[in-house]
Design a protein around this motif. Structure first.
Motif, short mmCIF file in Angstrom:
data_model
loop_
_atom_site.label_atom_id
_atom_site.label_comp_id
_atom_site.label_asym_id
_atom_site.label_seq_id
_atom_site.Cartn_x
_atom_site.Cartn_y
_atom_site.Cartn_z
N LEU A 39 0.83 -1.20 0.00
CA LEU A 39 0.00 0.00 0.00
C LEU A 39 0.87 1.25 0.00
N GLY A 40 1.92 1.25 0.79
CA GLY A 40 2.83 2.39 0.84
C GLY A 40 3.54 2.61 -0.49
N LEU A 41 3.95 1.52 -1.13
CA LEU A 41 4.60 1.64 -2.44
C LEU A 41 3.65 2.24 -3.47
N SER A 42 2.36 1.91 -3.37
CA SER A 42 1.40 2.46 -4.33
C SER A 42 1.22 3.96 -4.15
N LEU A 43 1.53 4.48 -2.98
CA LEU A 43 1.42 5.91 -2.71
C LEU A 43 2.54 6.70 -3.37
N GLU A 44 3.68 6.09 -3.63
CA GLU A 44 4.83 6.79 -4.20
C GLU A 44 4.50 7.46 -5.52
N ALA A 45 3.73 6.81 -6.38
CA ALA A 45 3.38 7.41 -7.68
C ALA A 45 2.55 8.69 -7.48
N ALA A 46 1.61 8.66 -6.55
CA ALA A 46 0.79 9.84 -6.28
C ALA A 46 1.65 10.97 -5.72
N LEU A 47 2.58 10.64 -4.84
CA LEU A 47 3.45 11.67 -4.27
C LEU A 47 4.38 12.25 -5.33
N ALA A 48 4.82 11.44 -6.27
CA ALA A 48 5.67 11.94 -7.35
C ALA A 48 4.90 12.98 -8.17
N GLY A 49 3.62 12.73 -8.42
CA GLY A 49 2.79 13.70 -9.14
C GLY A 49 2.64 14.99 -8.37
N LEU A 50 2.45 14.89 -7.07
CA LEU A 50 2.34 16.08 -6.23
C LEU A 50 3.65 16.86 -6.22
N ARG A 51 4.76 16.15 -6.16
CA ARG A 51 6.08 16.80 -6.18
C ARG A 51 6.29 17.54 -7.49
N THR A 52 5.90 16.92 -8.61
CA THR A 52 6.02 17.57 -9.92
C THR A 52 5.16 18.83 -9.97
N TRP A 53 3.93 18.73 -9.48
CA TRP A 53 3.04 19.89 -9.47
C TRP A 53 3.67 21.02 -8.66
N ALA A 54 4.19 20.70 -7.48
CA ALA A 54 4.78 21.73 -6.61
C ALA A 54 5.98 22.39 -7.29
N GLU A 55 6.81 21.60 -7.95
CA GLU A 55 7.97 22.17 -8.64
C GLU A 55 7.53 23.09 -9.78
N GLU A 56 6.47 22.72 -10.50
CA GLU A 56 5.99 23.53 -11.62
C GLU A 56 5.35 24.83 -11.15
N HIS A 57 4.80 24.85 -9.95
CA HIS A 57 4.07 26.02 -9.46
C HIS A 57 4.79 26.76 -8.33
N MET A 58 6.05 26.41 -8.06
CA MET A 58 6.76 27.01 -6.95
C MET A 58 6.86 28.53 -7.07
N ALA A 59 7.11 29.05 -8.27
CA ALA A 59 7.22 30.50 -8.45
C ALA A 59 5.90 31.19 -8.09
N GLU A 60 4.78 30.61 -8.50
CA GLU A 60 3.48 31.19 -8.17
C GLU A 60 3.23 31.15 -6.66
N ILE A 61 3.60 30.06 -6.04
CA ILE A 61 3.43 29.92 -4.59
C ILE A 61 4.28 30.95 -3.86
N ASP A 62 5.52 31.12 -4.32
CA ASP A 62 6.41 32.12 -3.71
C ASP A 62 5.83 33.53 -3.84
N ARG A 63 5.29 33.85 -5.03
CA ARG A 63 4.68 35.18 -5.22
C ARG A 63 3.47 35.37 -4.30
N ALA A 64 2.66 34.35 -4.15
CA ALA A 64 1.50 34.44 -3.26
C ALA A 64 1.94 34.63 -1.81
N ASN A 65 2.99 33.94 -1.41
CA ASN A 65 3.51 34.10 -0.04
C ASN A 65 4.05 35.50 0.17
N GLU A 66 4.78 36.02 -0.79
CA GLU A 66 5.32 37.37 -0.69
C GLU A 66 4.20 38.40 -0.60
N ALA A 67 3.16 38.24 -1.41
CA ALA A 67 2.03 39.18 -1.38
C ALA A 67 1.32 39.12 -0.02
#
Length: 99
Positions: free
Chosen positions: A63-91
């Protein structure tokens, strides 16, 4: 982070001290609490060798191994949107300073 670290080691087991070394900045208490929760959820298994001191090993379950694929997708999303997140935090910080 613990799931990612254990997934990197899969299918091998990892001792608690080695997990701590692979996760800089995570306290022993936080790692213990996290591992207990993951075990309770069925994502991680724990094995204890009755030595002095006891040797404790962790590994992801199926079950834990099956979660790794979902977490990889979340990590990719976060990396793609990090600049937007940083701007929102700064604002938000700027607004808090003005308010």
């Amino acid at each position: 982070m613990a799931v990612k670290t254990l997934a990197d080691a899969a299918p091998d087991e990892v001792r608690f001290a080695e997990l701590r070394r692979r996760m800089p900045g995570v306290s022993q208490k936080m790692l213990s609490v996290t591992l207990r929760s993951l075990i309770r959820d069925g994502l991680v298994s724990r094995r204890v060798e009755p030595t002095v001191p006891p040797r404790v090993f962790y590994r992801l379950t199926g079950l834990g191994l099956s979660l790794e694929a979902a977490l990889a997708g979340l990590r990719t999303w976060a990396e793609e949107h990090m600049a937007e997140i940083d701007r929102a935090n700064e604002a938000a910080d700027q607004e808090a300073d003005e308010g």
